[in-house]
Design a protein around this motif. Structure first.
Motif, mmCIF file in Angstrom:
data_model
loop_
_atom_site.group_PDB
_atom_site.id
_atom_site.type_symbol
_atom_site.label_atom_id
_atom_site.label_comp_id
_atom_site.label_asym_id
_atom_site.label_seq_id
_atom_site.Cartn_x
_atom_site.Cartn_y
_atom_site.Cartn_z
ATOM 1 N N PHE A 1 0.929 -1.065 0.209
ATOM 2 C CA PHE A 1 0.080 0.088 0.108
ATOM 3 C C PHE A 1 1.002 1.191 0.075
ATOM 4 N N ILE A 2 0.760 1.992 -1.268
ATOM 5 C CA ILE A 2 1.677 3.297 -1.387
ATOM 6 C C ILE A 2 0.573 4.414 -1.284
ATOM 7 N N ASP A 3 0.477 5.129 -0.032
ATOM 8 C CA ASP A 3 -0.513 6.022 0.094
ATOM 9 C C ASP A 3 0.003 7.427 -0.401
ATOM 10 N N LEU A 4 -0.469 7.506 -1.569
ATOM 11 C CA LEU A 4 -0.154 8.791 -2.372
ATOM 12 C C LEU A 4 -0.842 10.114 -1.717
ATOM 13 N N SER A 5 -2.165 9.849 -1.048
ATOM 14 C CA SER A 5 -2.870 10.936 -0.417
ATOM 15 C C SER A 5 -1.927 11.357 0.915
ATOM 16 N N ALA A 6 -1.012 10.807 1.278
ATOM 17 C CA ALA A 6 -0.469 11.061 2.833
ATOM 18 C C ALA A 6 1.174 11.287 2.368
ATOM 19 N N GLY A 7 1.562 11.572 1.261
ATOM 20 C CA GLY A 7 2.986 11.989 0.984
ATOM 21 C C GLY A 7 3.767 10.726 0.427
ATOM 22 N N GLY A 8 3.042 9.684 0.057
ATOM 23 C CA GLY A 8 3.845 8.589 -0.407
ATOM 24 C C GLY A 8 4.111 8.602 -1.613
ATOM 25 N N SER A 9 5.249 7.928 -2.103
ATOM 26 C CA SER A 9 5.490 7.889 -3.799
ATOM 27 C C SER A 9 6.148 6.390 -4.062
ATOM 28 N N VAL A 10 5.938 6.033 -5.164
ATOM 29 C CA VAL A 10 6.331 4.726 -5.774
ATOM 30 C C VAL A 10 7.832 4.842 -5.689
ATOM 31 N N ASP A 11 8.685 6.119 -6.162
ATOM 32 C CA ASP A 11 10.101 5.838 -6.100
ATOM 33 C C ASP A 11 10.676 5.741 -4.802
ATOM 34 N N GLY A 12 9.863 6.620 -3.868
ATOM 35 C CA GLY A 12 10.242 6.749 -2.492
ATOM 36 C C GLY A 12 10.059 5.340 -1.682
ATOM 37 N N TYR A 13 9.057 4.750 -2.225
ATOM 38 C CA TYR A 13 8.946 3.277 -1.595
ATOM 39 C C TYR A 13 10.148 2.295 -2.013
#
Length: 304
Positions: free
Chosen positions: A196-208
């Motif tokens: 689960f990559i929570d884009l709405s809470a500042g997550g990102s695929v590259d960051g993950y």
């Protein structure tokens, strides 16, 4: 060791941004929740219920340090596990790996017993802004916050909490028990399932992806890795998850760069060969495609 308690589906679900339920969302019954306690040696235990985030616990003469604390309605069973291991109800410190309710939902309960809650600055900020009832409970907000890292020196262990930027959320932390060589990665690692990559809470695929790469930098061949969700793992499982996400992101990003919209990306079924091994109840293959598409396209989060 196993500890059981009944928990209602409504309490388990908490909020849309929590991950406590897995398959519980479709169930009407009130399941029995139990805690599995795995002794990792050196006073360290992994605690798992299977419906919320995995916990780590360090016990010794300096007191208990626990990583995450699950849901408001699992506090009784988590407390039972702490008492069984440590002989006391309240940890001295709890470190939150991120703000979601299946990792911070017990903050209020333990804080009211005297536990000091520590977390990254952004975790406190997001909990302050959360409108969910559980997040408003007195004691939920961490009173000790950090920017890049925080270190505990307790029970013969150097316990290092390290901030990981823009991965699962914008407030993630990994916690490494250096002498015992145990790494808790929070939700920057879902072992054997789509993350689960929570884009709405500042997550990102590259960051993950960068977070999992950081985990591999820390972990050696003998390191025990506690994922946010999934079984106790090693760098073998972490590498497999990283390889999958890199390839999945590349496939979707290539389609987006070629001009495909969401429906065209879905129609191409870019993750079809991952489905049998990685699909699960919360992050289905289709939702993983949508996450990767939204990240690549720079869209506001939208799931159909």
């Amino acid at each position: 060791m196993r500890f059981r308690l009944a928990i209602t589906t409504a309490a388990a679900l908490l909020a849309a941004n929590s991950l406590p339920a897995l398959a519980l969302a479709a169930q009407d019954e009130q399941p029995q929740v139990s805690v599995d306690s795995t002794d990792l040696g050196d006073g360290i235990y992994m605690l798992s219920t299977g419906i919320a985030g995995n916990l780590a616990l360090l016990n010794g003469p300096d007191g208990v340090v626990m990583v995450d604390d699950q849901l408001p309605n699992t506090t009784e069973v988590i407390e039972g596990a702490v008492v069984e291991i440590a002989g006391e109800q309240s940890p001295r410190f709890i470190v939150n790996t991120h703000w979601h309710g299946d990792h911070t939902g017990g903050n209020a309960h333990f804080a009211q017993q005297g536990t000091t809650i520590a977390a990254h600055h952004n975790i406190r900020t997001r909990l302050e802004a959360a409108e969910d009832e559980w997040a408003q409970a007195p004691g939920t907000l961490p009173i000790l916050t950090f920017g890049q890292d925080l270190t505990f020196h307790m029970n013969g262990q150097t316990v290092e909490a390290v901030h990981i930027p823009r991965a699962h959320t914008d407030g993630d932390a990994m916690v490494y028990f250096r002498e015992a060589d145990v790494l808790h990665m929070g939700d920057t690692f879902f072992s054997g399932i789509f993350p689960f990559i929570d884009l709405s809470a500042g997550g990102s695929v590259d960051g993950y992806i960068a977070a999992m790469e950081r985990g591999l930098e820390i972990a050696g061949d003998e390191t025990r890795i506690i994922p946010g969700h999934g079984p106790l793992s090693t760098r073998v499982e972490l590498q497999a998850s990283l390889d999958m996400l890199r390839e999945a992101a590349f496939r979707v990003r290539t389609l987006v760069e070629g001009g495909a919209d969401l429906e065209a990306v879905r129609a191409a079924e870019p993750l079809a060969d991952f489905h049998d091994d990685w699909n699960w109840g919360f992050i289905t293959t289709d939702r993983m495609v949508q996450t990767l598409y939204n990240d690549a396209a720079g869209n506001a989060v939208s799931y159909e």
